[in-house]
Design an enzyme around this catalytic site. Structure first.
Site, short mmCIF file in Angstrom:
data_model
loop_
_atom_site.label_atom_id
_atom_site.label_comp_id
_atom_site.label_asym_id
_atom_site.label_seq_id
_atom_site.Cartn_x
_atom_site.Cartn_y
_atom_site.Cartn_z
N LYS A 1 32.58 43.13 40.39
CA LYS A 1 32.52 42.64 38.73
C LYS A 1 34.20 42.74 38.50
O LYS A 1 34.73 43.68 39.28
CB LYS A 1 32.31 43.86 37.84
CG LYS A 1 30.53 43.48 37.84
CD LYS A 1 30.25 44.76 36.91
CE LYS A 1 30.34 44.34 35.23
NZ LYS A 1 29.65 45.36 34.41
N ILE A 2 35.02 41.62 38.55
CA ILE A 2 36.38 41.84 38.52
C ILE A 2 36.63 40.99 36.62
O ILE A 2 36.04 40.10 36.87
CB ILE A 2 37.21 40.19 39.20
CG1 ILE A 2 36.63 40.73 40.57
CG2 ILE A 2 38.10 40.88 39.00
CD1 ILE A 2 37.25 39.74 41.55
#
Length: 378
Positions: A149-150
């Protein structure tokens, strides 16, 4: 068998939702869910085909029960610092969850069966640091059904492209605006193009774009209540759904583009929209609102368990509720603008607030682990 010894029964509503093309993911994870078989039960009886996590979820899991006591004792004895302890604890849970979901990953040819883990949000404005953390998480968990997750900050877009180009599957999180969503799509496609230019096989690469829903209504409904007119009140609980529906229109337009078709011909997978923040904040709204109103083929809906069980119990799944609604959705946003609303400012503020909440959650997780280590060593 479930943890209370009863035999879980299949939910007709979640099966119907799944058959409409919505991938149901659970927005929660704990070691207890894994070891008791609860996660496997949800896969079997609630059509769950993926998991999303965040620091708050891990902090909550660590504060309940004794599932982490043994590992905390081991880590404390080794003298591991708190940041490395968080790393060891969270990557273990995510790796184990990936293993639980691996049959789903295999059955769906890698479309689902995914588990997401978040990079340290304190690095959200530093794309180089984010990229290095993404690489380290990817190699540490070492499972093909992982998502990193970015956050979709403006500076984070280049980190998304770089991760995809290196063969790392990404869950792009914290998207509120249509403009930022379009930029996220471009970052993904650019990453695929760079991967192909480098001679990489992209057929196993995947991505979702997490478009946040309920927080939009949470902010805008306050404005509408203050305006107080009948026209304003008629928009209560409508703007977030309209915003998300127009995001799906952008997704469909992307899939019809020559740029995407050229990538698809070389084995690329589409980046799916993921509806996040789907738990209803306003108790006056139906508790399945952000599920039943956002049904369309090729989307993901990640739900807290309370919402998932509400859908299983009384979700009214009537088919595709997005396709063909775009003109009405635009009219809703136009009305909001005419009443004085500034959606661009709202979404900008929500992104800033979201980043602050992410960092606060990370601090909470660090403190929870710090307390756990202290208790384990005393």
């Amino acid at each position: 068998m479930s943890e209370n010894g009863s035999t879980p029964t299949q939910s007709e509503a979640t099966s119907r939702l799944s058959s409409e093309g919505v991938a149901i993911w659970l927005d929660d994870l704990s070691r207890e869910r894994i070891t008791t078989g609860n996660l496997a039960d949800l896969v079997a009886t609630r059509d769950v085909v993926g998991v999303t996590t965040n620091p708050t979820i891990f902090a909550s899991a660590l504060s309940k029960g004794e599932s982490y006591d043994e590992q905390l004792t081991e880590i404390a004895a080794q003298g591991t610092d708190v940041d490395d302890a968080v790393w060891e604890i969270t990557t273990r849970d995510v790796r184990d969850a990936c293993d639980v979901l691996r049959p789903v990953y295999d059955r769906t040819d890698g479309v689902d069966g995914r588990v997401s883990i978040e990079v340290d949000p304190r690095m959200a404005q530093d794309p180089d640091a984010t990229g290095k953390l993404a690489e380290r998480l990817w190699s540490t968990v070492d499972r093909p059904n992982l998502f990193i997750k970015i956050p979709a900050t403006e500076k984070g877009l280049s980190a998304i492209t770089a991760a995809i180009a290196q063969g790392i599957s990404v869950n792009v999180t914290l998207i509120f605006s249509l403009e930022r969503y379009s930029a996220v799509i471009d970052a993904y496609l650019t990453g695929l193009e760079q991967a192909l230019e480098a001679g990489r096989d992209v057929s196993d690469l995947a991505s979702v774009a997490s478009f946040f829903v309920s927080r939009v209504d949470g902010a805008i409904d306050k404005e509408l209540e203050e305006i107080g007119s009948d026209e304003a009140k008629a928009l209560l609980g409508k703007v977030a759904v309209a915003n998300a529906r127009l995001a799906y229109e952008i997704h469909c337009e992307t899939l019809a583009s020559d740029r995407w078709k050229a990538l698809e011909a070389r084995g690329a997978r589409p980046q799916r929209p993921l509806w996040a923040s789907t738990g209803v904040k306003n108790p006056d709204y139906p508790d399945t609102l952000y599920v039943t109103e956002l049904v369309a083929p090729g989307v993901v809906n990640t739900m807290p368990e309370k919402t998932l069980q509400a859908v299983a119990d009384h979700g009214d799944i009537t088919g595709d509720t997005i396709t063909g609604t775009y003109d009405d959705a635009r009219a809703t946003l136009d009305t909001y603008a005419r009443l004085g609303g500034d959606l661009a400012e709202v979404t900008r503020s929500l992104e800033e607030d979201g980043l602050q909440k992410f960092e606060a959650s990370w601090d909470e997780l660090l403190q929870t682990v710090r307390d756990g280590l202290s208790g384990a060593s005393s």
